[in-house]
Design an enzyme around this catalytic site. Structure first.
Site, PDB file in Angstrom:
ATOM      1  N   ASP A   1     -47.458 -10.757  -0.403  1.00  0.00           N
ATOM      2  CA  ASP A   1     -47.184  -9.717  -1.394  1.00  0.00           C
ATOM      3  C   ASP A   1     -47.984  -9.865  -2.673  1.00  0.00           C
ATOM      4  O   ASP A   1     -47.864  -9.030  -3.572  1.00  0.00           O
ATOM      5  CB  ASP A   1     -45.692  -9.691  -1.740  1.00  0.00           C
ATOM      6  CG  ASP A   1     -45.288 -10.859  -2.626  1.00  0.00           C
ATOM      7  OD1 ASP A   1     -44.636 -10.639  -3.662  1.00  0.00           O
ATOM      8  OD2 ASP A   1     -45.615 -12.010  -2.273  1.00  0.00           O
TER       9      ASP A   1
ATOM     10  N   ASP B   1     -41.370 -15.487  -1.295  1.00  0.00           N
ATOM     11  CA  ASP B   1     -40.981 -14.786  -2.523  1.00  0.00           C
ATOM     12  C   ASP B   1     -41.645 -13.416  -2.598  1.00  0.00           C
ATOM     13  O   ASP B   1     -42.868 -13.314  -2.608  1.00  0.00           O
ATOM     14  CB  ASP B   1     -41.361 -15.612  -3.749  1.00  0.00           C
ATOM     15  CG  ASP B   1     -40.701 -16.984  -3.730  1.00  0.00           C
ATOM     16  OD1 ASP B   1     -39.544 -17.058  -3.307  1.00  0.00           O
ATOM     17  OD2 ASP B   1     -41.352 -17.969  -4.134  1.00  0.00           O
TER      18      ASP B   1
ATOM     19  N   ASP C   1     -45.090 -15.249   3.870  1.00  0.00           N
ATOM     20  CA  ASP C   1     -44.772 -15.687   2.523  1.00  0.00           C
ATOM     21  C   ASP C   1     -43.282 -15.446   2.307  1.00  0.00           C
ATOM     22  O   ASP C   1     -42.652 -14.644   3.009  1.00  0.00           O
ATOM     23  CB  ASP C   1     -45.601 -14.895   1.519  1.00  0.00           C
ATOM     24  CG  ASP C   1     -45.189 -15.159   0.088  1.00  0.00           C
ATOM     25  OD1 ASP C   1     -45.199 -16.334  -0.326  1.00  0.00           O
ATOM     26  OD2 ASP C   1     -44.816 -14.193  -0.591  1.00  0.00           O
TER      27      ASP C   1
END
Length: 501
Positions: free
Chosen positions: A177, A27, A25
């Site tokens: 996250d 961001d 991922d």
């Protein structure tokens, strides 16, 4: 989807490790943009955000957050999305900061020849800005919100990345996250390393949670990729125990042996078939009521549902595989009348009238789903397979007819394994009714509607569909000259192969 490495053939080399690729991922995982995104949303919203806003902001595509703001403010969603894009991109250009350990891990993966991909719910324009800052050559592939029909939490972005890399999702680790991203990666079948940025993430089977990427090595990630065990589950209506066919028990045993099935959900057992088949195979069995049973080459550790269930209903077992994984398998049989395809083809009823007559089957399916919920599988993380003769077509097969039984099962989180492998119902109809009934058995000469009414559905973590097929073996002469058939049923069986991790 965009390849970035000019030496992509080298980047796609599968290393001699259990780990085939690592999917990152963007961001909040590789770069500290969650804070920048949070600030951008606050700017457009015109107020500070709170913890209650996190599900609508973190890990979500711009359009989702824009729709949420539009519902709250009355502003036009398209304008809000444009403002969010602009505010976020401005902050990214001036404030991007790699997360601790991120660059070191990317370098280590490159040194070990483990391919990497960027998988983000951000739009292409923002992803390209970040890629320039990190180094475009670090990633063989990037997948953004612009590249798949559905973005996170759907599995599509991670599946697209694996397809582009030519790797097996089960041999990949996704680094995420947010809960939204974790759900996407796990639905695709990846192991997950969660490094929460703003909101906590709980550990779970197949998921490792660490506070930071600092200190994470290639070995750390490789250890997360555990081998899958294959599990072959079959559903089979035996047709009154098989008694219409000469030497039916021997023929049933031959079918089970030829398919390599590990667990078989049975319907129309005539009360003794589950026990007799299991004893002949040296397997374990469970019989419930006069009609339902499950046989398994693996030990049965629990039995679910009403042991005195009637002719129609469902029964379930929990089986323990060789490596200790547990899977719940339920066998269901739904009422045979009224039969929807007859109502359409013979009586000419419109879709709405046909659906109204599905109420009895629909309520029985809802009760089965309630019993599955009461079994504790979801709470304990045990995946579930629901097989059976539903005596109704699928909403995935008939354009314009939303058959409710399969629809409600899908809404409960169960996936149709056959349609997952064969998504085009026109090319791969998968008919299971009927290999022996070509004309309606009332002697009228009417053509019998052929349809897919036997299913292998699945749900839960750690269960991946590898293959699914309709099974009819040998010669199946048509009714009524069926006694000598090699195939000992009036239904086809369905066999699905799962990877269980």
């Amino acid at each position: 989807m965009s390849p970035h490495n000019p030496h992509s053939s080298d980047a796609r080399h599968v290393p001699q490790l259990p780990l085939q690729a690592v999917l990152f991922d963007m961001d909040g995982t590789l770069v500290d943009t969650e804070r920048l995104w949070w600030e951008a949303v606050e700017q457009v919203a015109g107020r500070p955000l709170t913890e209650a806003d996190q599900p609508e902001v973190l890990g979500r595509p711009v359009e989702h957050t824009a729709d949420w703001l539009a519902a709250a403010t009355g502003a036009e969603a398209g304008r809000l999305a444009a403002e969010l894009h602009r505010e976020f991109a401005d902050r990214v250009r001036t404030g991007i900061v790699p997360r601790p350990g991120a660059l070191a891990l990317l370098d280590a993966l490159a040194e070990a020849a483990v391919p990497t991909a960027l998988v983000t719910a951000s739009p292409r324009a923002v992803a390209d800005t970040v890629l320039e800052a990190l180094g475009v050559s670090r990633f063989a592939v990037s997948v953004t919100a612009d590249d798949t029909e559905h973005t996170k939490p759907a599995p599509d972005p991670y599946l697209a990345a694996c397809h582009a890399l030519g790797v097996d999702p089960a041999a990949c680790v996704a680094v995420e996250d947010t809960e939204t991203g974790v759900a996407s990666a796990e639905a695709a079948g990846c192991a997950v390393l969660a490094v929460p940025s703003l909101a906590p993430i709980e550990p779970a089977p197949g998921r490792t949670v660490l506070p930071t990427l600092a200190g994470v090595t290639v070995g750390t990630l490789a250890a997360m990729v555990t081998p899958e065990q294959q599990l072959r589950v079959m559903t089979w209506n035996l047709w009154l125990g098989g008694t219409k066919i000469d030497d039916h028990r021997a023929k049933q045993l031959e079918v089970i042996a030829e398919t390599g099935a590990d667990v078989v959900g049975l319907q129309e057992t005539e009360g003794t078939s589950a026990r007799e088949l299991a004893e002949a195979l040296g397997w374990h069995h469970h019989q419930a009521g006069p009609n339902l049973g499950v046989i398994s080459r693996y030990p049965i550790t629990a039995r679910h549902g009403d042991p005195d269930v009637g002719f129609y209903g469902a029964t379930g077992v929990r089986v323990r595989l060789d490596a200790g994984q547990e899977v719940d398998v339920w066998s269901a049989h739904l009422d045979c009348a009224p039969y929807g395809p007859y109502e359409v083809h013979f009586s000419g009823l419109a879709a709405g009238e046909v659906i109204a007559k599905e109420a009895g089957r629909l309520e029985r399916m809802r009760e089965i789903l309630r019993r599955i919920g009461d079994s504790g599988a979801c709470d304990s993380g045990v995946p579930v397979v629901l097989v059976g003769d539903f005596n109704t077509p699928s909403h995935l097969d008939w354009p314009g007819v939303e058959w409710p039984v399969t629809k409600v099962a899908e809404e409960a989180g169960l996936r149709d394994s056959y349609r997952e492998v064969h998504p085009d119902a026109g090319l791969e109809p998968g008919h299971t009714w009927s290999p022996v009934h070509v004309e309606h058995e009332d002697g009228s000469g009417r053509v019998e509607p052929q349809d897919r009414i036997d299913f292998v559905l699945c749900g839960g973590r750690g269960l991946r569909v590898l293959d699914s097929r309709v099974v009819v073996s040998g010669v199946a002469r048509v009714w009524p000259e069926v006694a000598g058939n090699a195939w000992p049923s009036d239904h086809a069986a369905v066999l699905t192969t799962f990877g269980v991790r």
